[in-house]
Design an enzyme around this catalytic site. Sequence first.
Site, PDB file in Angstrom:
ATOM      1  N   CYS A   1      39.190  13.409  -5.878  1.00 35.38           N
ATOM      2  CA  CYS A   1      40.878  13.643  -5.741  1.00 35.38           C
ATOM      3  C   CYS A   1      41.487  12.584  -6.715  1.00 35.38           C
ATOM      4  O   CYS A   1      42.130  11.689  -6.047  1.00 35.38           O
ATOM      5  CB  CYS A   1      41.308  13.775  -4.466  1.00 35.38           C
ATOM      6  SG  CYS A   1      40.406  14.843  -3.341  1.00 35.38           S
TER       7      CYS A   1
ATOM      8  N   ARG B   1      31.717   4.849 -16.326  1.00 40.93           N
ATOM      9  CA  ARG B   1      32.054   4.463 -17.496  1.00 40.93           C
ATOM     10  C   ARG B   1      33.198   5.298 -18.350  1.00 40.93           C
ATOM     11  O   ARG B   1      34.110   4.832 -18.944  1.00 40.93           O
ATOM     12  CB  ARG B   1      30.865   4.577 -18.367  1.00 40.93           C
ATOM     13  CG  ARG B   1      29.866   3.691 -17.866  1.00 40.93           C
ATOM     14  CD  ARG B   1      28.587   3.440 -18.977  1.00 40.93           C
ATOM     15  NE  ARG B   1      29.292   2.440 -20.009  1.00 40.93           N
ATOM     16  CZ  ARG B   1      29.710   2.882 -21.177  1.00 40.93           C
ATOM     17  NH1 ARG B   1      29.363   4.241 -21.593  1.00 40.93           N
ATOM     18  NH2 ARG B   1      29.958   2.220 -22.245  1.00 40.93           N
TER      19      ARG B   1
HETATM   20  N1  LLP Z   1      24.305 -11.478 -20.097  1.00 39.85           N
HETATM   21  C1  LLP Z   1      25.503 -11.555 -19.450  1.00 39.85           C
HETATM   22  C2  LLP Z   1      25.638 -12.883 -18.998  1.00 39.85           C
HETATM   23  C3  LLP Z   1      26.325 -10.440 -19.005  1.00 39.85           C
HETATM   24  O1  LLP Z   1      27.501 -10.230 -18.540  1.00 39.85           O
HETATM   25  C4  LLP Z   1      25.872  -8.958 -19.747  1.00 39.85           C
HETATM   26  C5  LLP Z   1      26.622  -7.698 -19.306  1.00 39.85           C
HETATM   27  C6  LLP Z   1      24.550  -8.773 -20.252  1.00 39.85           C
HETATM   28  C7  LLP Z   1      24.035 -10.090 -20.433  1.00 39.85           C
HETATM   29  C8  LLP Z   1      24.128  -7.775 -20.632  1.00 39.85           C
HETATM   30  O2  LLP Z   1      24.809  -7.132 -21.723  1.00 39.85           O
HETATM   31  P1  LLP Z   1      24.123  -5.815 -22.606  1.00 39.85           P
HETATM   32  O3  LLP Z   1      22.971  -6.060 -23.450  1.00 39.85           O
HETATM   33  O4  LLP Z   1      23.763  -4.883 -21.526  1.00 39.85           O
HETATM   34  O5  LLP Z   1      25.574  -5.448 -23.462  1.00 39.85           O
HETATM   35  N2  LLP Z   1      29.695  -1.974 -17.390  1.00 39.85           N
HETATM   36  C9  LLP Z   1      30.045  -2.119 -18.583  1.00 39.85           C
HETATM   37  C10 LLP Z   1      29.084  -2.914 -19.360  1.00 39.85           C
HETATM   38  C11 LLP Z   1      29.404  -4.657 -18.603  1.00 39.85           C
HETATM   39  C12 LLP Z   1      28.549  -5.673 -19.411  1.00 39.85           C
HETATM   40  C13 LLP Z   1      28.591  -6.769 -18.335  1.00 39.85           C
HETATM   41  N3  LLP Z   1      27.921  -7.725 -18.856  1.00 39.85           N
HETATM   42  C14 LLP Z   1      29.632  -0.735 -19.641  1.00 39.85           C
HETATM   43  O6  LLP Z   1      29.387   0.208 -18.807  1.00 39.85           O
HETATM   44  O7  LLP Z   1      29.821  -0.651 -20.842  1.00 39.85           O
END
Ligand code: LLP
Length: 425
Positions: free
Chosen positions: A353, A323
Amino acid sequence: MSHFSYQHGVLNAESLPLPEIAEEFGTPTYVYSKAALLENFGAYHDACKGRDALVCYAMKANSNLAIIDLLAREGAGFDIVSGGELLRVIAAGGDPGKTIFSGVGKTVEEMQLALEKGILCFNVESIPELHRLNDVAGRMGKRAPVSLRVNPNVDAKTHPYIATGLKANKFGVAFDDALDTYRTATSLPHLEVVGIDCHIGSQLLDDAPLLEALDKLIELIDTLETEGIRLHHLDIGGGIGVDYGAAGDKPPVPVGEYLGRLFARIDAWRNERHGGQPIKVIFEPGRSIVANTGVLVTRIEFLKPGAEKNFCIVDAAMNDLMRPTLYQAWMGVQAVTPRDGQALTYDLVGPICESGDWLARERDLAVEPGDLLAVMTAGAYGMTMASNYNTRGRAAEVIVDGGQVHLVRKRENPADLFALESMIK
Ligand code: LLP
């Protein structure tokens, strides 16, 4: 992160000192609090009490089987984005009948698997996907339950990599094309149109964009009704953010308040324009369920003072926690056993690296080599985004329950990493 607190000068997970965990399982290790997990899920559960609602945990945030199992036991459904995630739900005893399948690129094999297992709904994102699903269901002699992911074109006001509800994003069916896409869906014999969904982005601190998206979905549901297309559920996605603790950051809207406002709007619409008809409401939260349930515990290998910067070199790296480098995300860093003494300003970096291998920048720390640090609020999109870059085994994962610790994923050893490889003759 109330379940991670200092007791007698040492950072604990619930009532277990983190140094004991580091001693037993080594570092880097992801440490989760069961109480925090249940509390976070409970906030959704309580706000949904007495309503026809389903919380489908977006397991991409953290898909460890033990986490899935604990949430399934609390009644959670799941939001999956691959066949692999569906197999995890099943392996952990979760209910496919409470599982929805999101994502823009579902393969034929994934559709088949999901139909065999009887998932609740496919969140479909395009017309070609509708046709593919119709063909697969037809060959299997089934009707596939379908919701259309509509892109409401609202600005989620978040990092561009995690904003998903704008016209420029690859996700969903454009709002202006939604009606036609619904017409196509209802014309296909092996699909059963059951819902509408959206997901506008992640780490949202304010619920205004979500309520704006809700209004747009409701508007569309009204239009669909005039064409005789009746939907059974409305899925507003996930996206509620968490407090990463950066100075000056605004805290996110509490889950209960957001759900209260959302249900109030839905109730008003149902009573005024929807003839009091019921509609099931689905949520897809990920981060707000797991982020503050976890920390990444890492040990300092070396301190490297420099002309321009001081580096604190730890045994965790960008492969363990992407992140910071991927989103320039600020994550809190705390000394597990704080020392008195002069703090220096350090960049926290790993052994990989790449200059991009950093976990935190410009943090004031009074530390010595061998000390433990905890990267805070690391329970979401930490382990699930980890890789084996530099042939580094992924970290161990443990869950603390009161004064007990359970290993829920062993540390990978190097032989695991090349076990699937072979040399040519
Ligand atoms: N539903 C769908 C269709 C999604 O694409 C996502 C997250 C969620 C639900 C859940 O969202 P949340 O409640 O967690 O915000 N890797 C990134 C976050 C990517 C989110 C992708 N989609 C980070 O570490 O900030």
